[in-house]
Design an enzyme around this catalytic site. Structure first.
Site, mmCIF file in Angstrom:
data_model
loop_
_atom_site.group_PDB
_atom_site.id
_atom_site.type_symbol
_atom_site.label_atom_id
_atom_site.label_comp_id
_atom_site.label_asym_id
_atom_site.label_seq_id
_atom_site.Cartn_x
_atom_site.Cartn_y
_atom_site.Cartn_z
ATOM 1 C CG HIS A 63 -1.782 1.230 1.320
ATOM 2 N ND1 HIS A 63 -2.731 1.530 0.375
ATOM 3 C CD2 HIS A 63 -1.814 2.235 2.233
ATOM 4 C CE1 HIS A 63 -3.338 2.657 0.708
ATOM 5 N NE2 HIS A 63 -2.790 3.107 1.820
ATOM 6 N N GLY A 108 -0.756 12.128 3.966
ATOM 7 C CA GLY A 108 -0.464 13.008 2.841
ATOM 8 C C GLY A 108 0.340 12.372 1.721
ATOM 9 C CE LYS A 109 -0.525 6.293 1.674
ATOM 10 N NZ LYS A 109 -1.353 6.704 2.828
ATOM 11 C CG ASP A 161 -4.870 2.356 -3.201
ATOM 12 O OD1 ASP A 161 -4.708 2.751 -2.033
ATOM 13 O OD2 ASP A 161 -5.695 1.494 -3.514
ATOM 14 C CD GLU A 177 -8.503 9.435 -3.070
ATOM 15 O OE1 GLU A 177 -9.267 10.267 -2.535
ATOM 16 O OE2 GLU A 177 -7.600 8.847 -2.453
ATOM 17 N NE ARG A 208 18.422 16.498 16.213
ATOM 18 C CZ ARG A 208 18.412 17.552 17.023
ATOM 19 N NH1 ARG A 208 18.067 17.394 18.302
ATOM 20 N NH2 ARG A 208 18.713 18.761 16.586
#
Length: 314
Positions: free
Chosen positions: A142, A162-163, A181, A207, A250
């Site tokens: 996915h 927010g892909k 998708d 989409e 970091r």
């Protein structure tokens, strides 16, 4: 697992890409080419009368060999070749005229005979690659699969991270969409995964919440999409709590390996938060990964220089 393809299917699938012309043996179109999923693909190669390949490639050197035989030896060689149960079809390359006796044999034994102006090496490599894709182990993941700076990148993350918006931003910046998708990945070699859309005619659609279904090819042109790409990097978008952010290295970042079809793929976790330019971060992640592949690690370089400055102070 054994799979197979008929000569009719072979011709239909590759008549254009291999410039095939069917000249004889049309009644043998139902002959089967056997494939195996353990990388022992259909054997394709130049003329071998002793152990005929399933797909025999015949060029000027093979014809020179046959012409050098006596009439009886040539007949015995061709008899043994065309009577073989392993032979499925024959492709003549780099030849404008085919000897009549070869087409006669093809028609007599119902062995499909093709001609092509493409080199034998190209045909062999093309078919090996195509057959490898047919029998390769597959998995669907996915996410949004993209070509970013020439690298196959799978964008993953939970719903709402927010892909699709990131993918749209990347397309607007000149990168290419491969599948949205549910891209499908196949292991075409021990350490190579190839990704594509399970429905090639649908790979241009993306989409985006609030906008619905978009056709990025219609919006941005043919250069906005790509058929397939090798998977080299996974970028995982993730909402992180302040506590989770404190645990991220970091120096090296959140860098792991994900096993996909028994192939280890590098995976980078990118925190999602207001104000972060994910498109720039993803592009930078791809560039930085390319540097690591070539042997350069910025964090290691930073530490080395820091230690050098500390030694100077001493």
């Amino acid at each position: 697992m054994l799979q197979q393809i008929s000569v009719d299917e072979l011709y239909k699938n590759y008549v254009d890409s291999l410039a095939l012309h069917w000249v004889a043996g049309q009644l043998g179109g139902r002959r089967l080419i056997h494939l195996q999923s353990d990388y022992k693909l259909a054997n394709i190669g130049y003329l071998n009368p002793i152990h005929p390949h399933q797909i025999q490639i015949v060029g000027i050197y093979e014809f020179a060999y046959l012409d050098a035989l006596s009439t009886e030896e040539r007949k015995n060689t061709l008899d043994r070749l065309f009577e073989s149960q392993n032979l499925a079809c024959m492709i003549v390359v780099d030849m404008s005229d085919i000897p009549q006796h070869l087409t006669d044999y093809a028609n007599l034994f119902n062995i499909p005979l093709f001609t092509s102006q493409i080199s034998g090496e190209h045909i062999i490599n093309h078919l090996h690659t195509a057959f490898a894709r047919m029998v390769a182990p597959r998995a669907t993941l996915h996410g949004v699969f993209m070509d970013v700076l020439g690298m196959g990148v799978l964008i993953m993350g939970e719903s709402g991270t927010g892909k699709s918006e990131l993918a749209l931003e990347l397309v607007s910046r000149g990168h290419r969409l491969i599948a949205d998708d549910a891209p499908e990945f196949s292991r075409i070699a021990p350490q190579i995964l190839s990704g594509t859309s399970p429905f090639p005619e649908m790979n241009a659609f993306l989409e985006v919440r609030g906008l619905g279904i978009l056709n990025v090819q219609a919006l941005y042109g043919d250069s906005a999409i790509k058929k397939d790409k090798f998977l080299r990097l996974i970028v995982h978008l993730q909402h992180m709590s302040p506590e989770r952010m404190k645990t991220v290295d970091r120096l090296q970042g959140d860098y792991r390996m994900r096993n996909v079809l028994e192939v280890n793929i590098p995976e980078i976790f990118l925190p999602v938060a207001p104000g972060r330019n994910l498109a720039v971060l993803l592009e930078t992640a791809v560039r930085n990964h390319s540097l690591k592949i070539n042997g350069y690690n910025a964090a290691d370089d930073f530490c080395t220089r820091q230690h050098g400055l500390m030694d100077m102070d001493d």
